[in-house]
Motif scaffolding. Structure first.
Motif, PDB file in Angstrom:
ATOM      1  N   PHE A  38       0.797  -1.310   0.068  1.00  0.00           N
ATOM      2  CA  PHE A  38      -0.021  -0.085  -0.072  1.00  0.00           C
ATOM      3  C   PHE A  38       1.162   1.311  -0.108  1.00  0.00           C
ATOM      4  CE2 PHE A  38      -3.631  -2.711   1.101  1.00  0.00           C
ATOM      5  CZ  PHE A  38      -4.489  -2.008   0.372  1.00  0.00           C
ATOM      6  N   ASP A  39       0.414   2.076  -0.882  1.00  0.00           N
ATOM      7  CA  ASP A  39       1.185   3.434  -0.828  1.00  0.00           C
ATOM      8  C   ASP A  39       1.011   4.511   0.343  1.00  0.00           C
ATOM      9  OD1 ASP A  39       2.556   2.970  -3.415  1.00  0.00           O
ATOM     10  OD2 ASP A  39       0.386   2.835  -3.972  1.00  0.00           O
ATOM     11  N   GLY A  40      -0.212   4.322   0.668  1.00  0.00           N
ATOM     12  CA  GLY A  40      -0.554   5.219   1.736  1.00  0.00           C
ATOM     13  C   GLY A  40      -1.489   4.475   2.826  1.00  0.00           C
ATOM     14  N   VAL A  41      -1.650   4.996   4.177  1.00  0.00           N
ATOM     15  CA  VAL A  41      -2.950   4.373   5.070  1.00  0.00           C
ATOM     16  C   VAL A  41      -3.154   5.694   5.639  1.00  0.00           C
ATOM     17  CG1 VAL A  41      -3.083   3.444   7.100  1.00  0.00           C
ATOM     18  CG2 VAL A  41      -1.592   2.370   5.508  1.00  0.00           C
ATOM     19  N   PHE A  42      -4.518   5.910   5.713  1.00  0.00           N
ATOM     20  CA  PHE A  42      -5.305   6.910   5.988  1.00  0.00           C
ATOM     21  C   PHE A  42      -6.350   6.372   7.194  1.00  0.00           C
ATOM     22  CE2 PHE A  42      -9.211   9.604   6.198  1.00  0.00           C
ATOM     23  CZ  PHE A  42      -8.573  10.905   6.114  1.00  0.00           C
ATOM     24  N   ILE A  43      -6.243   7.099   8.277  1.00  0.00           N
ATOM     25  CA  ILE A  43      -7.075   6.772   9.545  1.00  0.00           C
ATOM     26  C   ILE A  43      -7.901   7.442   9.650  1.00  0.00           C
ATOM     27  CG2 ILE A  43      -7.145   6.229  11.934  1.00  0.00           C
ATOM     28  CD1 ILE A  43      -4.210   5.263  11.885  1.00  0.00           C
ATOM     29  N   ALA A  44      -9.260   7.033   9.131  1.00  0.00           N
ATOM     30  CA  ALA A  44     -10.384   7.940   9.187  1.00  0.00           C
ATOM     31  C   ALA A  44     -10.995   7.711  10.646  1.00  0.00           C
ATOM     32  CB  ALA A  44     -11.536   7.716   8.232  1.00  0.00           C
ATOM     33  N   ALA A  45     -10.602   8.779  11.509  1.00  0.00           N
ATOM     34  CA  ALA A  45     -10.688   8.536  13.053  1.00  0.00           C
ATOM     35  C   ALA A  45     -11.948   9.243  13.621  1.00  0.00           C
ATOM     36  CB  ALA A  45      -9.668   9.464  13.630  1.00  0.00           C
ATOM     37  N   ASP A  46     -12.471   8.612  14.624  1.00  0.00           N
ATOM     38  CA  ASP A  46     -13.556   8.902  15.245  1.00  0.00           C
ATOM     39  C   ASP A  46     -13.557  10.542  15.716  1.00  0.00           C
ATOM     40  OD1 ASP A  46     -15.238   6.651  15.183  1.00  0.00           O
ATOM     41  OD2 ASP A  46     -14.077   5.858  16.905  1.00  0.00           O
ATOM     42  N   GLY A  47     -12.586  11.044  16.146  1.00  0.00           N
ATOM     43  CA  GLY A  47     -12.494  12.401  16.722  1.00  0.00           C
ATOM     44  C   GLY A  47     -13.244  12.316  17.948  1.00  0.00           C
ATOM     45  N   THR A  48     -13.931  13.705  18.156  1.00  0.00           N
ATOM     46  CA  THR A  48     -14.549  13.836  19.395  1.00  0.00           C
ATOM     47  C   THR A  48     -16.224  13.247  19.356  1.00  0.00           C
ATOM     48  OG1 THR A  48     -15.589  15.885  18.550  1.00  0.00           O
ATOM     49  CG2 THR A  48     -13.717  16.121  20.142  1.00  0.00           C
ATOM     50  N   ASP A  49     -16.561  12.700  18.271  1.00  0.00           N
ATOM     51  CA  ASP A  49     -17.775  11.849  18.172  1.00  0.00           C
ATOM     52  C   ASP A  49     -17.462  10.257  18.631  1.00  0.00           C
ATOM     53  OD1 ASP A  49     -18.762  13.963  17.385  1.00  0.00           O
ATOM     54  OD2 ASP A  49     -19.255  13.273  15.149  1.00  0.00           O
ATOM     55  N   CYS A  50     -16.343  10.022  19.115  1.00  0.00           N
ATOM     56  CA  CYS A  50     -16.098   8.647  19.518  1.00  0.00           C
ATOM     57  C   CYS A  50     -17.131   8.093  20.357  1.00  0.00           C
ATOM     58  CB  CYS A  50     -14.749   8.476  20.156  1.00  0.00           C
ATOM     59  SG  CYS A  50     -14.289   6.631  20.466  1.00  0.00           S
ATOM     60  N   PRO A  51     -17.695   7.095  20.074  1.00  0.00           N
ATOM     61  CA  PRO A  51     -18.830   6.514  21.219  1.00  0.00           C
ATOM     62  C   PRO A  51     -18.203   5.603  22.429  1.00  0.00           C
ATOM     63  CG  PRO A  51     -18.717   4.982  19.131  1.00  0.00           C
ATOM     64  CD  PRO A  51     -17.724   6.221  19.119  1.00  0.00           C
ATOM     65  N   TYR A  52     -16.816   5.532  22.367  1.00  0.00           N
ATOM     66  CA  TYR A  52     -16.124   4.973  23.673  1.00  0.00           C
ATOM     67  C   TYR A  52     -15.658   5.738  24.608  1.00  0.00           C
ATOM     68  CZ  TYR A  52     -16.786   0.920  20.607  1.00  0.00           C
ATOM     69  OH  TYR A  52     -17.221  -0.225  19.753  1.00  0.00           O
ATOM     70  N   SER A  53     -15.200   6.785  24.194  1.00  0.00           N
ATOM     71  CA  SER A  53     -14.363   7.936  25.037  1.00  0.00           C
ATOM     72  C   SER A  53     -14.101   9.151  24.603  1.00  0.00           C
ATOM     73  CB  SER A  53     -13.247   7.239  25.635  1.00  0.00           C
ATOM     74  OG  SER A  53     -12.247   8.090  26.317  1.00  0.00           O
ATOM     75  N   ILE A  54     -14.189  10.180  25.126  1.00  0.00           N
ATOM     76  CA  ILE A  54     -13.678  11.493  24.726  1.00  0.00           C
ATOM     77  C   ILE A  54     -12.391  11.555  24.532  1.00  0.00           C
ATOM     78  CG2 ILE A  54     -13.387  12.613  27.018  1.00  0.00           C
ATOM     79  CD1 ILE A  54     -15.326  14.993  26.067  1.00  0.00           C
ATOM     80  N   GLU A  55     -11.570  10.819  24.932  1.00  0.00           N
ATOM     81  CA  GLU A  55     -10.110  10.560  24.771  1.00  0.00           C
ATOM     82  C   GLU A  55      -9.719  10.131  23.601  1.00  0.00           C
ATOM     83  OE1 GLU A  55      -8.007  11.956  27.077  1.00  0.00           O
ATOM     84  OE2 GLU A  55      -9.725  12.485  28.641  1.00  0.00           O
ATOM     85  N   CYS A  56     -10.499   9.667  22.644  1.00  0.00           N
ATOM     86  CA  CYS A  56     -10.007   8.978  21.321  1.00  0.00           C
ATOM     87  C   CYS A  56      -9.081   9.808  20.611  1.00  0.00           C
ATOM     88  CB  CYS A  56     -11.485   8.739  20.774  1.00  0.00           C
ATOM     89  SG  CYS A  56     -11.143   7.459  19.302  1.00  0.00           S
ATOM     90  N   THR A  57      -9.374  11.108  20.295  1.00  0.00           N
ATOM     91  CA  THR A  57      -8.585  11.817  19.317  1.00  0.00           C
ATOM     92  C   THR A  57      -6.943  11.602  19.936  1.00  0.00           C
ATOM     93  OG1 THR A  57     -10.500  13.349  19.257  1.00  0.00           O
ATOM     94  CG2 THR A  57      -8.427  14.048  18.413  1.00  0.00           C
TER      95      THR A  57
END
Lengths: 137, 645
Positions: A64-83
């Protein structure tokens, strides 16, 4: 970069999306027929902070030439610390990439909310162009 | 590893096959190792195709199933049920999305869309090969629910749950029930008083034998997992004996002299230290505010036989299976100087205005001793902001307009100026907007990029703005009272509540539902439901609807007395674990503990507490943790399949 000449012109991107947040946005992009490079392939995971570094490194090792993480950010349902946690994960993998002489810019992360179809498409187009430029340099 | 996988490639009518060459996809995967059967279907989700799949699983003895069709968000449960009907474990089924992330996303380039679909289906097959049969765990559960907050939503949910036969613990932080609506007297859009509504609900609460109400109580700590939580509640003393003598307490109240700002009236009035928030507050038992007693402590001691002064904070623990968070909202408080607030005397918030109305004598609307003959509303204060609170608070337009109507029935004619960015009196509430115009209210519209300015002009508080309804003309009005129509924000202790219950918080800082349409009152934390304005701005009607919905979900979860848990759990490989403890630090749910196994420290996952987020996987330096359904074999197998042509 992968060896195939065609691949060099059309970089392959592995996208890690999250089942509840960013994957719906990527689905929405399709629903709205917002086109992005077809060489962006998505694998979804429960949360962007739960991606193993070895999976990312495996993607680079396999071509793979690139890897992109489409992150949960502040909407993460598990924790506000996700970002923060996903950011720490990316930093850790950047270090691993440097050790393997892989350009850190080939791993990107951005928060993609569940309706962020347009930002996702923009990220894909930009990242695809950047990877193309890296390949030609 | 699975060796007899059935693969179904869906045309979705022509949604997929218009852009993806499904025959080419079939040719590309039919000879792959482990693939036993490949079919193209017109609609995989149709009953006939589902039945065909069930027959194929049975007749061909398939050990894995792949359907390449639409998003798993739509039909994952459908095809998992197909697997079960065929006798397969539902977790040996993998859905591949070649529509939203294939044909539709790349309808501009069918060749590329087809190439991508082939890679995606190959990856799905690879994942199926390594998939494990997983079983949901069944555990006994408590038939009890804690409802946090005894406002409208909380009381309504608690009553409903009690009627369903569950034990209910209704926990209210304040010493009186009713929440925010007790600060409002008249309700819109019904001809009803808030106090009557609260009284009716309170009477119902008190009539239920299986409903326990805790007042002055806060949830402090919760452990366990869905079906079996242990919730610790701290109950503050009221300092009034349960068999109190009403006359003596009234005598005590009369003798007390110390005054303190009354929070209930936003500091517009002062209260004594033995108080009820308002005369009709329920329960009809005052509270002694010992901390602010000052010199009144001597008077209080004189009445000690009627008080419970030795009582301390009490901590109790209850066993519950589920929680409904109905903690409500706070009004937005403008910053000092924001539209003249706290700098210009006659600028107040809408919530303060509602108290001013209740505190005014009959027939005269007064503020700071002055008669109010005109009111200027400025809308969307603290809502619909370009930066900050971007959301619409939904209730404010209707309530402000409704108040302009009701006030004119109660006081002498008062002129209203409505200076708005948007007016959102949706649905039947549009009638109120129409009535306000007929009553003679004057409406002005400002551009959202050009907020009004509030300043002192000739000694009067004045609103200045460019009115879009008169082609941008600059207009100034100097009403007797300037009311900032302020919206809702989360309760000031939302972070503390979220921490206790591990409740997810959204971008707007309200509690976040798992899915806005399909799971609107559930959170991703199993067993934790949300109701009312704790989830975001809501009218009373919307709050009660969500409360009833949350109560139904909690009952559906618990009424059988046992619950099923998803099997996506972290798994420790004890041969690799070196007891670093990093997984324990990373886990947001306290689901991992360290055990001593014959002198060796080993991490251990509490299955009922694990939510399957995977945070522990990413930090383990020895790669000793796998997530069921996302093992290294499955993930790396997919990665290789996606890149290998």
């Amino acid at each position: 970069m992968s060896n195939n000449q065609n691949d060099q012109k059309d970089p392959k991107i592995l996208v890690f999306s999250t089942e509840k947040i960013s994957d719906p946005a990527i689905d929405l992009a399709g629903l709205l027929k917002l086109h992005y490079p077809a060489t962006a392939y998505t694998i979804n995971v429960p949360c962007s902070s739960g991606i193993k570094p070895r999976w990312i490194m495996h993607a680079f090792e396999k071509g793979f030439d690139g890897v992109f993480i489409a992150a949960d950010g502040t909407d993460c349902p598990y924790s506000i610390e996700c970002t923060t946690k996903t950011g720490e994960l990316v930093s850790k993998v950047h270090g691993m990439m440097k050790e393997k002489n892989i350009t850190p810019a080939r791993l990107k992360m951005a928060a993609i909310c569940s309706v962020c179809a347009e930002p996702f498409v923009k990220h894909m187009k930009t990242f695809h162009s950047e990877l193309s430029a890296m390949a030609s340099n | 590893m699975k060796q007899k996988i059935g693969v179904y490639i869906c045309q979705c009518g022509s949604n997929i096959s218009d852009y993806v060459d499904v025959d080419k996809v079939l040719d590309s995967v039919k000879d792959l190792e482990g693939v036993s059967l490949v079919k193209i279907t017109m609609f995989s989700c149709s009953d006939s195709t589902q039945n065909e799949m069930v027959d194929d699983i049975k007749n061909e003895d398939l050990d894995g199933l792949v359907v390449a069709s639409c998003s798993p968000k739509l039909h994952l449960p459908t095809f998992r049920n197909v697997a079960i009907r065929g006798g397969l474990n539902p977790y040996n089924y993998v859905q591949v999305n070649i529509r939203e992330q294939g044909s539709w996303a790349h309808s501009d380039n069918p060749k590329k869309a087809t190439e991508k679909a082939i890679q995606l289906v190959k990856a799905g097959i690879e994942r199926t090969k390594y998939s494990n049969a997983l079983e949901k765990t069944v555990i006994p559960s408590e038939k009890a629910v804690a409802v946090i907050g005894a406002g409208i939503a909380g009381m309504k949910a608690a009553i409903e749950l009690a009627d369903m036969g569950l034990s209910v613990y209704l926990i209210e932080k304040d010493f009186f029930v009713g929440g925010r609506i007790t600060q409002w007297e008249d309700l819109c859009t019904v001809e009803e008083l808030a106090s009557d509504t609260v009284t009716r609900l309170y009477d119902e609460v008190k009539s239920k034998d299986n409903l326990t109400l805790f007042l002055g109580a806060t949830a402090e700590n919760m452990s366990g997992s869905v079906g079996n939580f242990k919730l610790t509640i701290n109950i503050r003393p009221r300092y009034i004996k349960s068999d109190f003598n009403k006359d003596k307490i009234e005598e005590l109240t009369g003798k007390c002299k110390t005054l303190t700002p009354n929070e209930f009236d936003f500091g517009l009035t002062k209260r004594k230290i033995v108080f009820k928030t308002y005369p009709g507050a329920l329960p009809d038992i005052p509270v002694v505010d010992i901390k602010n007693a000052g010199d009144d402590i001597n008077i209080i001691n004189e009445f000690k036989d009627h008080l419970d002064l030795d009582r301390k904070d009490e901590s109790i623990t209850v066993d519950i299976g589920s929680v409904i968070l109905a903690t409500g909202s706070d009004p937005y408080t403008p910053k000092v100087g924001e539209l003249g607030y706290k700098e210009i005397d006659n600028v107040v918030t809408f919530q303060e205005f509602k108290r001013i109305i209740e505190l005014s004598p009959n027939g005269k609307l007064k503020y700071n001793g002055k008669d109010i003959k005109s009111v200027g509303y400025i809308y969307c204060v603290g809502s619909c902001q370009a930066e900050g609170n971007m959301y619409c608070s939904r209730f404010c337009c209707t309530c402000a307009i409704s108040t302009s109507l009701s006030i004119n029935k109660r006081f002498e004619k008062i002129r209203f100026y409505h200076v708005y960015k948007h007016i959102r009196t949706y649905g039947k509430q549009e009638v109120l907007y129409d009535q306000a115009g007929r009553q003679g209210d004057i409406f002005f519209k400002f551009d959202e990029d050009e907020e009004p300015v509030v300043s002192m002009v000739d000694g009067e508080g004045t609103i200045t703005f460019n009115d879009l309804l008169t082609d941008g003309e600059e207009i100034s009005v100097s009403p007797d009272l300037i009311v900032l129509v302020t919206g809702m924000v989360p309760r000031d202790d939302y972070k503390r509540v979220a921490e206790v219950f591990k409740a997810p918080i959204g971008r707007d800082k309200f509690f976040n539902e798992a899915h806005p349409k399909l799971r609107p009152v559930e959170t991703v934390i199993d067993g934790i439901m949300i109701a009312g304005a704790s989830q975001g701005p809501k009218s009373i009607s919307e709050s009660t609807k969500s409360a009833l919905s949350a109560a139904s979900k909690a009952d559906a979860l618990l009424h059988k007395g046992e619950i099923e848990l998803e099997p996506t759990l972290a798994m420790i490989d004890t041969s690799l674990c070196e007891g670093s403890g990093l997984c324990i630090q990373a886990c947001p749910f306290n689901a991992i503990t360290m055990i001593d196994a014959g002198g060796k420290k080993l991490a251990q996952v509490e299955k009922s507490a694990c939510k399957g987020c995977g945070w522990c996987l990413a930090v383990c330096p020895h790669d000793a943790i796998e997530l069921a359904g996302y093992t290294n074999n499955e993930m790396e197998g997919m990665i290789e399949s996606l890149i290998t042509v």
